[in-house]
Design an enzyme around this catalytic site. Structure first.
Site, PDB file in Angstrom:
ATOM      1  CE  LYS A 241      44.794 108.240  44.419  1.00 45.07           C
ATOM      2  NZ  LYS A 241      43.526 107.916  43.742  1.00 45.07           N
TER       3      LYS A 241
ATOM      4  CE1 TYR B 280      73.769 116.732  26.542  1.00 44.06           C
ATOM      5  CE2 TYR B 280      72.161 117.036  28.314  1.00 44.06           C
ATOM      6  CZ  TYR B 280      73.360 116.515  27.849  1.00 44.06           C
ATOM      7  OH  TYR B 280      74.143 115.786  28.684  1.00 44.06           O
TER       8      TYR B 280
HETATM    9  C1  LIG Z   1      42.714 109.074  44.124  1.00 43.20           C
HETATM   10  C2  LIG Z   1      41.310 108.925  44.529  1.00 43.20           C
HETATM   11  C3  LIG Z   1      40.661 109.931  45.255  1.00 43.20           C
HETATM   12  C4  LIG Z   1      41.279 111.266  45.529  1.00 43.20           C
HETATM   13  O1  LIG Z   1      41.168 112.071  44.384  1.00 43.20           O
HETATM   14  P1  LIG Z   1      41.598 113.630  44.382  1.00 43.20           P
HETATM   15  O2  LIG Z   1      41.178 114.111  43.058  1.00 43.20           O
HETATM   16  O3  LIG Z   1      43.076 113.644  44.558  1.00 43.20           O
HETATM   17  O4  LIG Z   1      40.897 114.262  45.513  1.00 43.20           O
HETATM   18  C5  LIG Z   1      39.382 109.684  45.710  1.00 43.20           C
HETATM   19  N1  LIG Z   1      38.752 108.512  45.426  1.00 43.20           N
HETATM   20  C6  LIG Z   1      39.345 107.541  44.711  1.00 43.20           C
HETATM   21  C7  LIG Z   1      38.607 106.280  44.418  1.00 43.20           C
HETATM   22  C8  LIG Z   1      40.621 107.711  44.226  1.00 43.20           C
HETATM   23  O5  LIG Z   1      41.194 106.745  43.493  1.00 43.20           O
END
Ligand SMILES: *Cc1c(COP(=O)(O)O)cnc(C)c1O
Length: 385
Positions: A62, A282
């Site tokens: 994702k 800045y």
């Molecule tokens: C994002 C996600 C993962 C992966 O999590 P990590 O901590 O990056 O391994 C696994 N399961 C779900 C439901 C997620 O939303």
């Protein structure tokens, strides 16, 4: 070869110079860039498979593959058994890119009109809420959808509660649009705290509720897969660990044999002598205590490098760590190279990666590595190395 005149000699010289510079990538490589290592990704998948040898691996890609490029990552991880996504658009992009593996929407679908797309593109969905079940009951589909029922075992973000579970399960079993068996899923709130007993409580709640039911079980994110072997189940769902990063505070991917998959690289666009007691940037936020040389690096918050990085946050230049000084601006940041620095304009600067763990940079900045890698902006070229 005999060189006959000055003109040919000159052309030869220019061509050779061009050839060697392009071999070094001086002309070709954009900056800032996120160099993605396919061998690191493959190594990390192999490490996770070894850690969870009885489980299939749903590689979580994702958020643009955690900033590493959705299709880049999927193409490097052709051996993954499936991919986990947060949004339908991400799954459709993978299918359009030719990915054939199992795809799962980890938050499920949001609209009734998503459902025919799930069928057409063979995408699995999580179901976590009544509203989704209503949509599944009312829609007309040419084929049933593969469903992973999400149980709230204690995180209290998404999922059906243990009290609702039996009734929801019966309802899904009766729904013609739901493929059988129904798969089962839960998610941990505290798996990144290896001493926190809450993960065991969640595992027990999930196992008790789902005992004896058919279908796959999946519980573990990266932290579960690495630190809670009993949570591995039929499928693990690692995200951050695949990218070579540890999910646990104070830990580092290298401790598990993981290799950082992203090198965030830019370069020095100025090297300047700087006088004691003079400020930089800045707000004149930092003042040199002694004469020194400052380097200006072409990266800033417009690229996703956090503006709140404090003085002393390290970057890696020519084999050593040097501290950021002054405020990070939109397109640049300044580093103290030190009085005797020999660094030159054009030298590469590593913001995080194999020589400088992103976990450490994140800790200095007061965030987590997940946020740093996913927040890079489109101005950063993501390229496979
Ligand atoms: C994002 C996600 C993962 C992966 O999590 P990590 O901590 O990056 O391994 C696994 N399961 C779900 C439901 C997620 O939303």
């Amino acid at each position: 070869m005999v060189i006959e005149d000055k003109q040919s000699l000159c052309i030869l010289f220019i061509s050779l110079t061009f050839y060697f510079m392009s071999k070094q990538g001086k002309f070709l490589k954009p900056f800032p860039r996120a160099e993605i290592s396919s061998s690191a990704l493959q190594n990390n998948l192999a490490v996770l498979r070894q850690q969870a040898s009885a489980s299939q691996v749903m590689a979580v890609v994702k958020a643009n593959g955690y900033g590493h490029g959705l299709l880049n990552v999927a193409n490097c991880l052709v051996n993954a058994d499936g991919f986990g996504l947060a949004r339908l658009e991400e799954a459709l992009e993978l299918r359009a890119g030719g990915v054939k593996a199992r795809l799962l929407l980890l938050e499920g679908f949001f609209r009734s009109t998503d459902l025919p797309l799930l069928v057409a593109h063979d995408i699995d969905t999580v179901v976590h809420h009544d509203s989704q079940i209503e949509m599944l009951e009312q829609v007309k589909l040419t084929k049933p959808v593969t469903v992973w029922l999400k149980v709230d075992s204690g995180m209290h973000r998404l999922g059906v509660t243990p009290e609702q579970f039996a009734a929801v399960y019966v309802r899904l079993m009766a729904c013609h649009n739901v493929a059988k068996p129904i798969h089962l899923m839960t998610h941990f709130a505290c798996a990144d705290e290896p001493d926190n007993h809450y993960t065991a409580v969640q595992m027990a709640a999930f196992n008790e509720l789902t005992a004896g039911l058919p279908g796959f079980r999946t519980l573990a994110n990266s932290a579960g897969a690495l630190y809670w072997p009993k949570s591995q189940g039929d499928w693990i769902r690692p995200g951050i660990a695949l990218y070579g990063v540890s999910p646990v505070a104070g830990d580092c991917g290298a401790n598990h044999g993981l290799v950082p998959a992203m090198n965030l690289v830019s370069r020095l666009i100025a090297v300047r002598d700087h006088k004691a007691n003079q400020p930089v940037g800045y707000g004149c936020y930092w003042t040199a205590k002694q004469d020194t040389r400052l380097g200006v690096v072409a990266i800033g918050y417009g690229d996703g490098y956090p503006r709140n990085a404090p003085e002393g946050t390290p970057v890696w230049v020519n084999g050593r760590r040097v501290p950021i000084v002054g405020r990070v601006s939109m397109d640049m940041l300044t580093v103290d190279l030190g009085q005797d620095a020999k660094d030159n304009v054009g030298d590469d600067v590593l913001l995080w990666g194999q020589a400088l763990p992103v976990e450490e940079v994140a800790e200095r900045i007061g965030t987590i590595a997940y946020e740093l890698v996913t927040k890079l902006t489109p101005r950063v070229a993501v390229c496979l190395a």
